[in-house]
Design an enzyme around this catalytic site. Structure first.
Site, PDB file in Angstrom:
ATOM      1  CG  ASP A   1      -4.953   2.203   1.955  1.00 43.84           C
ATOM      2  OD1 ASP A   1      -4.107   1.764   1.170  1.00 43.84           O
ATOM      3  OD2 ASP A   1      -5.916   1.541   2.399  1.00 43.84           O
TER       4      ASP A   1
ATOM      5  CG  HIS B   1      -1.961  -1.102   1.172  1.00 38.87           C
ATOM      6  ND1 HIS B   1      -3.292  -0.864   0.943  1.00 38.87           N
ATOM      7  CD2 HIS B   1      -1.843  -2.449   1.283  1.00 38.87           C
ATOM      8  CE1 HIS B   1      -3.954  -2.021   0.931  1.00 38.87           C
ATOM      9  NE2 HIS B   1      -3.087  -2.986   1.133  1.00 38.87           N
TER      10      HIS B   1
HETATM   11  C1  UDX Z   1      -0.229  -6.693  -0.178  1.00 35.87           C
HETATM   12  C2  UDX Z   1      -1.147  -7.898  -0.448  1.00 35.87           C
HETATM   13  O1  UDX Z   1      -0.498  -9.093  -0.131  1.00 35.87           O
HETATM   14  C3  UDX Z   1      -1.555  -7.904  -1.915  1.00 35.87           C
HETATM   15  O2  UDX Z   1      -2.417  -9.012  -2.148  1.00 35.87           O
HETATM   16  C4  UDX Z   1      -2.293  -6.611  -2.224  1.00 35.87           C
HETATM   17  O3  UDX Z   1      -2.655  -6.600  -3.596  1.00 35.87           O
HETATM   18  C5  UDX Z   1      -1.402  -5.432  -1.896  1.00 35.87           C
HETATM   19  O4  UDX Z   1      -0.970  -5.492  -0.522  1.00 35.87           O
HETATM   20  P1  UDX Z   1       2.225  -7.537  -1.053  1.00 35.87           P
HETATM   21  O5  UDX Z   1       1.908  -8.883  -0.563  1.00 35.87           O
HETATM   22  O6  UDX Z   1       3.360  -6.840  -0.440  1.00 35.87           O
HETATM   23  O7  UDX Z   1       0.901  -6.630  -1.026  1.00 35.87           O
HETATM   24  O8  UDX Z   1       2.483  -7.735  -2.628  1.00 35.87           O
HETATM   25  P2  UDX Z   1       2.485  -6.711  -3.828  1.00 35.87           P
HETATM   26  O9  UDX Z   1       1.138  -6.063  -4.027  1.00 35.87           O
HETATM   27  O10 UDX Z   1       3.023  -7.474  -4.981  1.00 35.87           O
HETATM   28  O11 UDX Z   1       3.500  -5.546  -3.405  1.00 35.87           O
HETATM   29  C6  UDX Z   1       4.858  -5.845  -3.174  1.00 35.87           C
HETATM   30  C7  UDX Z   1       5.677  -4.628  -3.549  1.00 35.87           C
HETATM   31  O12 UDX Z   1       6.989  -4.816  -3.047  1.00 35.87           O
HETATM   32  C8  UDX Z   1       5.780  -4.446  -5.062  1.00 35.87           C
HETATM   33  O13 UDX Z   1       5.663  -3.070  -5.392  1.00 35.87           O
HETATM   34  C9  UDX Z   1       7.180  -4.950  -5.398  1.00 35.87           C
HETATM   35  O14 UDX Z   1       7.793  -4.229  -6.457  1.00 35.87           O
HETATM   36  C10 UDX Z   1       7.927  -4.726  -4.101  1.00 35.87           C
HETATM   37  N1  UDX Z   1       8.957  -5.780  -3.905  1.00 35.87           N
HETATM   38  C11 UDX Z   1       8.569  -7.082  -3.775  1.00 35.87           C
HETATM   39  C12 UDX Z   1      10.276  -5.405  -3.885  1.00 35.87           C
HETATM   40  O15 UDX Z   1      10.595  -4.220  -4.018  1.00 35.87           O
HETATM   41  N2  UDX Z   1      11.232  -6.376  -3.714  1.00 35.87           N
HETATM   42  C13 UDX Z   1      10.905  -7.697  -3.568  1.00 35.87           C
HETATM   43  O16 UDX Z   1      11.811  -8.515  -3.416  1.00 35.87           O
HETATM   44  C14 UDX Z   1       9.541  -8.066  -3.602  1.00 35.87           C
END
Ligand code: UDX
Length: 471
Positions: free
Chosen positions: A127, A26
């Site tokens: 948010d 987020h």
């Molecule tokens: C959470 C929920 O799990 C997801 O389902 C919802 O859509 C958004 O909130 P998250 O699980 O962290 O998100 O996954 P994601 O939405 O993919 O966001 C991860 C962020 O971290 C992405 O912007 C990605 O670029 C970043 N990231 C991920 C990194 O910078 N490095 C990494 O190794 C992995």
């Protein structure tokens, strides 16, 4: 998407406050939106953040920062799920401020207080999960816009919840999980936020709160783009009575390049970029499950074993808390031969990647993801096909759209076992994945189109800037 022109109110020295939900998935889109707005037409941005998952102002010298009390009890912060923490934050922020602690309302009041030295505050972008913050802003007469960090499909399911309940799709029953939700194709009951029977009531409250926040707002910004979810955006515009609904995504492509890296709570390990430079084009499988998804130690060994024996070079993000109940930096058991494969350069393991740069690298030919919305959008933006292994929240529906609506990936279903994983990797990276790669490249070109000047997302952003100036 609609509206946003706003009567009059051209450019002019205005301040925008933004308040992300303090979780990586987020924080990134909200900071990317801040980066896209800052400096446009005289806009400057102040980021409100909590002590929980606090942001580092020194990484964003151009932005102003203000910390607000989050009221998340330490035990909930340490062990709570994202849903419990959202609940605790809203409960604490709705409470009146005690003489000692300043409330979020006091912080907003001090930011809004007219000060000739600073530009007047035009609005607060929050948010969707921060209903209590919206109430505090409303009590000060401060307009609020809402950023929905998930897909349009996800928010249209939030709006459809009463219907889903009335037609007894919700709460979901184990025996009906694969039944289609005919009003919301291509979704099935399982794809509607189902993550076990336990906390359905808590999920219902989160959905209801987010929907109320949007309905009370002066406008909605969604991190998606018109051509990706036309029907879902149409449905939202038809059901929502807010002044503007703007699909201004993918936001990571609209803000200055290194914004995501700078809003990263874990340090991104850039050493993988040199390793990627040594790999053939399209040959590497990138594996990352976002900031929250986890697995048990047996599954971890199955994944490691499959990556080693698949024969494809791999870049695997192993966060310290990826394996439930253990800390992967200290007690990691690798299957035989895995460490040698890494030493010989056929694989690379890091704790946190510069994900957007990785997905944009020519060597990456496939992405095994948990299908969080940011990861899904980032993969689509770079034309990388996906294996999706969803766990909770919107990940199942994102997976369903990747597989059924866009045809740019597929779900790895069933138990995490070495054999199935290897089969999925070969399907994604080998000949069988050719038409998927074609469709993924087509979608990549559509992303490029919406970002060009005159493209739908650029127009949406221009409309947003004009609308803010008119508030
Ligand atoms: C959470 C929920 O799990 C997801 O389902 C919802 O859509 C958004 O909130 P998250 O699980 O962290 O998100 O996954 P994601 O939405 O993919 O966001 C991860 C962020 O971290 C992405 O912007 C990605 O670029 C970043 N990231 C991920 C990194 O910078 N490095 C990494 O190794 C992995």
């Amino acid at each position: 998407t609609r509206g946003g022109g706003g009567a009059g109110g051209g450019g002019g020295w205005r301040r925008v406050l933004v308040f992300p939900l303090p979780f990586q998935g987020h924080i990134n889109p909200m900071l990317q939106l801040a980066g896209a707005l800052h400096g446009r037409d005289g806009l400057s941005v102040t980021v409100l953040h909590t002590g929980f998952n606090a942001l580092d102002p020194s990484l964003h010298p151009e932005l102003a920062f203000a910390e607000v009390p989050d009221g998340v009890p330490p035990d909930v912060a340490a062990a709570g799920s994202i849903v419990e923490i959202i609940h605790a934050m809203n409960a604490a922020m709705e409470g009146e401020s005690s003489p000692t602690s300043t409330s979020v309302r006091d912080v907003l009041a001090s930011l809004v207080a007219a000060d000739e030295g600073k530009p007047p505050v035009a609005c607060l972008i929050i948010d969707a999960n921060l209903l209590a913050v919206q109430k505090a802003a409303a009590s000060l007469g401060l307009p609020t816009l809402v950023l929905r960090t998930g897909s349009a499909a996800c928010f249209s399911c939030f709006l459809a919840y009463p219907m889903l309940h009335e037609k007894r799709y919700m709460p979901p029953k184990e025996s009906r999980l694969y039944e289609p939700v005919k009003e919301l194709p291509p979704l099935r009951i399982r794809d509607l936020f189902y993550s076990g029977p336990a906390n359905h009531e808590m999920i219902r409250q989160v959905l209801a709160r987010a929907t109320e926040t949007v309905r009370n707002s002066d406008g909605l910004v969604i991190n998606t783009f018109d051509e990706l979810e036309p029907a879902e955006l149409e449905r939202i515009c038809g059901e929502l009575d807010v002044a503007v609904v703007l699909a201004a995504g993918p936001l990571h492509k609209l803000s200055p390049v290194d914004y995501a890296g700078r809003s990263s709570l874990l340090r991104q390990d850039h050493s993988c970029m040199e390793w990627l430079d040594t790999q053939a084009t399209g040959s590497v499988l990138y594996v990352s499950f976002g900031s929250l998804a986890s697995m048990d130690s047996d599954e971890f060994l199955e994944v490691a074993g499959a990556l080693h024996s698949s024969g494809h070079p791999f870049l695997w993000v192993v966060r310290p808390d990826l394996v439930r109940g253990s800390h992967t930096t200290t007690s990691t058991r690798w299957p035989d031969g895995f460490e040698r494969a890494v030493e010989e350069g056929r694989g690379k393991v890091i704790q946190w990647a510069p994900q957007q740069q990785v997905l944009a690298h020519h060597a990456v030919g496939g992405f095994w993801t948990h299908a969080g919305w940011n990861s899904t959008l980032e993969s689509i933006s770079e034309g990388v096909p996906m294996i999706c292994r969803p766990q909770f929240a919107d990940q199942m529906m994102n997976t369903r759209y990747v597989q059924e609506a866009w045809g740019v990936g597929f779900e790895l279903e069933g138990e995490l076992k070495r054999g199935e994983i290897e089969r999925a990797i070969r399907k994604l990276m080998g000949e069988e994945g050719a038409d998927m790669r074609e469709r993924t490249d087509e979608l990549r070109r559509k992303v490029a189109g919406c970002l060009e000047s005159g493209g739908s997302s650029q127009v949406a952003l221009d409309n947003l800037v004009k609308y803010i100036a008119s508030l």
